[in-house]
Scaffold this motif. Structure first.
Motif, PDB file in Angstrom:
ATOM      1  N   UNK A 247       9.021  18.486   8.211  1.00  0.00           N
ATOM      2  CA  UNK A 247       8.372  18.790   6.811  1.00  0.00           C
ATOM      3  C   UNK A 247       7.202  18.758   6.753  1.00  0.00           C
ATOM      4  N   UNK A 248       6.620  19.759   5.873  1.00  0.00           N
ATOM      5  CA  UNK A 248       5.063  20.310   5.691  1.00  0.00           C
ATOM      6  C   UNK A 248       4.698  19.240   4.618  1.00  0.00           C
ATOM      7  N   UNK A 249       3.918  18.424   4.985  1.00  0.00           N
ATOM      8  CA  UNK A 249       3.232  17.553   3.912  1.00  0.00           C
ATOM      9  C   UNK A 249       1.866  18.104   3.483  1.00  0.00           C
ATOM     10  N   UNK A 250       1.785  18.132   2.352  1.00  0.00           N
ATOM     11  CA  UNK A 250       0.232  18.425   1.737  1.00  0.00           C
ATOM     12  C   UNK A 250       0.030  17.206   0.751  1.00  0.00           C
ATOM     13  N   UNK A 251      -1.123  16.472   1.009  1.00  0.00           N
ATOM     14  CA  UNK A 251      -1.520  15.288   0.279  1.00  0.00           C
ATOM     15  C   UNK A 251      -2.984  15.319  -0.151  1.00  0.00           C
ATOM     16  N   UNK A 252      -2.948  15.426  -1.451  1.00  0.00           N
ATOM     17  CA  UNK A 252      -4.286  15.648  -2.240  1.00  0.00           C
ATOM     18  C   UNK A 252      -5.110  14.170  -2.087  1.00  0.00           C
ATOM     19  N   UNK A 253      -6.259  14.070  -1.474  1.00  0.00           N
ATOM     20  CA  UNK A 253      -6.956  13.018  -1.619  1.00  0.00           C
ATOM     21  C   UNK A 253      -8.462  13.189  -1.899  1.00  0.00           C
ATOM     22  N   UNK A 254      -8.818  14.196  -3.115  1.00  0.00           N
ATOM     23  CA  UNK A 254      -9.976  14.363  -3.305  1.00  0.00           C
ATOM     24  C   UNK A 254     -10.707  13.314  -4.068  1.00  0.00           C
ATOM     25  N   UNK A 255     -10.064  12.401  -4.386  1.00  0.00           N
ATOM     26  CA  UNK A 255     -10.701  11.112  -5.036  1.00  0.00           C
ATOM     27  C   UNK A 255     -11.189  10.107  -3.716  1.00  0.00           C
ATOM     28  N   UNK A 256     -10.999  10.694  -2.623  1.00  0.00           N
ATOM     29  CA  UNK A 256     -11.261   9.718  -1.457  1.00  0.00           C
ATOM     30  C   UNK A 256     -12.315  10.363  -0.692  1.00  0.00           C
ATOM     31  N   UNK A 257     -13.320  10.697  -1.240  1.00  0.00           N
ATOM     32  CA  UNK A 257     -14.452  11.396  -0.755  1.00  0.00           C
ATOM     33  C   UNK A 257     -15.045  11.016   0.734  1.00  0.00           C
ATOM     34  N   UNK A 258     -15.213  11.734   1.610  1.00  0.00           N
ATOM     35  CA  UNK A 258     -15.805  11.402   2.908  1.00  0.00           C
ATOM     36  C   UNK A 258     -14.500  10.549   3.886  1.00  0.00           C
ATOM     37  N   UNK A 259     -13.211  10.705   3.506  1.00  0.00           N
ATOM     38  CA  UNK A 259     -12.326  10.028   4.248  1.00  0.00           C
ATOM     39  C   UNK A 259     -11.832  11.061   5.272  1.00  0.00           C
ATOM     40  N   UNK A 260     -11.823  10.555   6.611  1.00  0.00           N
ATOM     41  CA  UNK A 260     -11.361  11.385   7.949  1.00  0.00           C
ATOM     42  C   UNK A 260     -10.112  10.970   8.536  1.00  0.00           C
ATOM     43  N   UNK A 261      -9.378  11.495   9.246  1.00  0.00           N
ATOM     44  CA  UNK A 261      -8.411  10.887  10.114  1.00  0.00           C
ATOM     45  C   UNK A 261      -8.578  10.128  11.112  1.00  0.00           C
ATOM     46  N   UNK A 262      -8.126   8.826  11.154  1.00  0.00           N
ATOM     47  CA  UNK A 262      -8.154   7.981  12.163  1.00  0.00           C
ATOM     48  C   UNK A 262      -7.240   8.314  13.262  1.00  0.00           C
ATOM     49  N   UNK A 263      -6.027   8.214  12.981  1.00  0.00           N
ATOM     50  CA  UNK A 263      -5.059   8.702  13.703  1.00  0.00           C
ATOM     51  C   UNK A 263      -3.664   8.893  12.946  1.00  0.00           C
ATOM     52  N   UNK A 264      -2.849   9.706  13.629  1.00  0.00           N
ATOM     53  CA  UNK A 264      -1.592   9.903  12.903  1.00  0.00           C
ATOM     54  C   UNK A 264      -0.475   9.436  13.821  1.00  0.00           C
ATOM     55  N   UNK A 265      -0.039   8.291  13.722  1.00  0.00           N
ATOM     56  CA  UNK A 265       1.223   7.680  14.451  1.00  0.00           C
ATOM     57  C   UNK A 265       2.361   8.268  14.118  1.00  0.00           C
ATOM     58  N   UNK A 266       3.411   8.499  15.252  1.00  0.00           N
ATOM     59  CA  UNK A 266       4.509   9.244  14.923  1.00  0.00           C
ATOM     60  C   UNK A 266       5.672   8.221  15.656  1.00  0.00           C
ATOM     61  N   UNK A 267       6.961   7.923  15.196  1.00  0.00           N
ATOM     62  CA  UNK A 267       7.944   7.354  15.922  1.00  0.00           C
ATOM     63  C   UNK A 267       9.216   8.407  15.731  1.00  0.00           C
ATOM     64  N   UNK A 268       9.596   9.065  16.902  1.00  0.00           N
ATOM     65  CA  UNK A 268      10.422   9.926  16.733  1.00  0.00           C
ATOM     66  C   UNK A 268      11.232   9.873  18.104  1.00  0.00           C
ATOM     67  N   UNK A 269      12.547  10.440  18.084  1.00  0.00           N
ATOM     68  CA  UNK A 269      13.237  10.500  19.266  1.00  0.00           C
ATOM     69  C   UNK A 269      14.356  11.499  19.037  1.00  0.00           C
ATOM     70  N   UNK A 270      14.706  12.363  20.016  1.00  0.00           N
ATOM     71  CA  UNK A 270      15.758  13.339  20.012  1.00  0.00           C
ATOM     72  C   UNK A 270      17.174  12.511  19.907  1.00  0.00           C
ATOM     73  N   UNK A 271      17.153  11.534  20.478  1.00  0.00           N
ATOM     74  CA  UNK A 271      18.580  10.592  20.453  1.00  0.00           C
ATOM     75  C   UNK A 271      18.656   9.625  19.531  1.00  0.00           C
ATOM     76  N   UNK A 272      19.323   9.949  18.080  1.00  0.00           N
ATOM     77  CA  UNK A 272      19.297   8.896  16.982  1.00  0.00           C
ATOM     78  C   UNK A 272      19.761   7.561  17.526  1.00  0.00           C
ATOM     79  N   UNK A 273      20.796   7.652  18.425  1.00  0.00           N
ATOM     80  CA  UNK A 273      21.299   6.250  18.950  1.00  0.00           C
ATOM     81  C   UNK A 273      20.678   5.552  20.059  1.00  0.00           C
ATOM     82  N   UNK A 274      19.556   6.250  20.327  1.00  0.00           N
ATOM     83  CA  UNK A 274      18.694   5.640  21.380  1.00  0.00           C
ATOM     84  C   UNK A 274      18.366   4.287  21.256  1.00  0.00           C
TER      85      UNK A 274
END
Length: 501
Positions: free
Chosen positions: A433-460
């Motif tokens: 899912x392509x996400x666009x998030x407007x954070x113009x109100x948060x001037x000077x904010x940068x990405x620290x990290x993008x954590x993801x929990x994913x798995x090809x096996x839903x029953x894993x």
């Protein structure tokens, strides 16, 4: 081309300051939660009190602020006096709630010591099943009165000089349920809860009290129960409780992941009832919500039928969670945050071994279940103010739900630390899912990290042998000209952390 979702975040679009107790948990004298869970004296990693240090470290990693104790169904047959004083003099009792034998080796003072080790407050429950107002006021006196009275001096004689000053108390547990020891009608419970609340606050006016709401939303007495109970207790309590568990019984993931919408509606309904009673009473006090039991629970129900009655700490309610369970837990956590203005306490039920994020093996390792991760991420990074994002997302229909957004998301702003965290689940089974998030109100904010929990096996699932369901930090979120863009992988839990550089 992947589907698109949009989000707008503004500093001034606030839901509420988050009460950290929303990240609470629960330890009941049930199964291996206490014996073999937090406490295993012979274990290589046990401390001098018998508490497992590997478990303590994992609980500290979760930063659990509050733990509900000692039940649960267990509390409705529990004599708190059985669990204090010299251990060798404590009685063994039949626990009718779970048909086991309680040794009382661990009781109130031992548990309070453990809670201190994990930096957690205790949300203490009183027995309004087989006991009543006398036992309730005595326990408050034992726990919170400084000294110079029978029960406070009893505590001091047990080696605890300073009072515990326990702040949060539950007036019984699931008293609407026919399975409950001492089950009551709404009027019967409302009356005893009112009288217990009154005398407990006479002993200590600083405590906060939780009245029992319905055991779940499908109870036949739901809504009438809340209205009647609050009619009696409104002047004496701060909270009404909610309990809800979900399970993927028909093995349909798109429907399963939508169940947090039902949780949202449940919360809205209870808020409405609480506000109706406030209006009826011409009251000024707002009754808040304590969602003090919530989780996924369905995997272990068949094996629990095979347990030998009256055994000590058998393996009960030991759900082994899979990847899809972690996604629903993530959605439920987001739902709680969306109601941070009224849900001030919540307890993931439970903490160790029993429908829990942490599992242990006897004399062996402790390990993290799949649900450990969304719980940890929200608890650690979700402190501050819950924002009210403007979200537009593609939707789908499932068996029981219509207009389910593919994007389940919220955000938390910590002004003091200049941090912004976006929590997001992509419910899409097929694609990112392509996400666009407007954070113009948060001037000077940068990405620290993008954590993801994913798995090809839903029953894993995870196990003591390994944790194939674990997060990575290879998410692709970037921020440019006040716009965060990211592709959230199909069926994924995402934590996008930003800070002012």
């Amino acid at each position: 081309m992947s589907k698109k979702a949009k989000m707008i975040l503004e500093k001034d679009f606030k839901i509420s300051e988050i009460d950290n107790r929303i990240y609470g948990s629960f330890v009941e004298h049930l199964g291996r939660a206490v014996y073999g869970g937090i406490y295993e004296p012979g274990h290589p990693q046990a401390d001098e009190m018998g508490f497992r240090q590997d478990v303590i470290e994992m609980v500290k990693e979760l930063q659990v602020p509050l733990v509900r104790y000692p039940g649960g169904n267990f509390v409705s047959g529990y004599n708190w006096e059985d669990g204090v004083g010299p251990v060798e003099q404590r009685p063994r009792r039949l626990d009718l709630a779970w048909r086991t034998t309680e040794t009382n080796e661990i009781g109130t003072n031992e548990f309070m010591k453990w809670a201190k080790l994990v930096n957690a407050e205790v949300n203490m429950a009183v027995n309004l099943g087989t006991r009543g107002i006398d036992a309730a006021r005595s326990l408050v006196e034992y726990m919170n009165h400084p000294g110079g009275s029978y029960y406070s001096d009893l505590r001091i004689s047990h080696g605890i000089k300073e009072p515990y000053n326990v702040k949060t108390w539950c007036l019984g547990n699931e008293m609407d349920g026919p399975w409950q020891i001492g089950h009551k009608t709404a009027v019967e419970y409302g009356r005893i809860a009112q009288e217990a609340a009154k005398v407990m606050k006479w002993v200590d006016p600083n405590i906060e009290l939780v009245a029992c709401g319905s055991s779940n939303r499908s109870m036949p007495t739901f809504a009438d129960w809340e209205a009647t109970v609050l009619d009696h207790t409104y002047d004496h309590v701060e909270f009404i409780s909610l309990h809800q568990y979900y399970g993927n019984y028909d093995n349909e993931i798109s429907n399963y992941l939508a169940m947090s919408l039902e949780m949202d509606d449940f919360i809205q309904s209870v808020i409405s009832i609480a506000d109706y009673i406030k209006a009826k009473k011409r009251g000024k006090k707002k009754i808040n919500l304590s969602f003090d039991e919530w989780n996924v629970w369905y995997h272990s129900k068949e094996q629990d039928k095979l347990i030998e009655p009256w055994s000590v700490a058998p393996p009960q309610l030991e759900d082994v969670y899979n990847f899809e369970d972690a996604l629903l837990v993530g959605c439920m956590l987001i739902t709680l945050l969306k109601h941070a203005d009224r849900v001030k306490i919540a307890c993931l039920a439970q903490l160790v071994n029993v429908i829990a994020p942490i599992m242990t093996e006897e004399n062996g390792p402790a390990w993290k279940q799949t649900i450990f991760y969304p719980y940890m991420h929200t608890s650690v990074y979700g402190r501050g103010v819950a924002l009210n994002p403007i979200v537009s997302s593609p939707k789908y229909d499932s068996k029981d739900f219509t207009d389910v957004p593919l994007l389940e998301s919220t955000a938390v702003y910590n002004e003091e630390n200049e941090q912004l965290t976006i929590f997001a689940v992509n419910r899409d089974l097929q694609e990112g899912l392509h996400l666009e998030c407007d954070i113009r109100n948060f001037e000077g904010y940068k990405i620290v990290e993008h954590i993801v929990l994913e798995n090809d096996e839903i029953k894993q699932t995870n196990s003591a042998q390994g944790t194939p369901v674990a997060p990575h930090t290879n998410g692709n979120a970037v921020v440019e000209n006040g716009l965060v863009t990211a592709v959230l992988p199909k069926l994924s839990w995402n934590v996008i952390r930003l800070a002012k550089k």
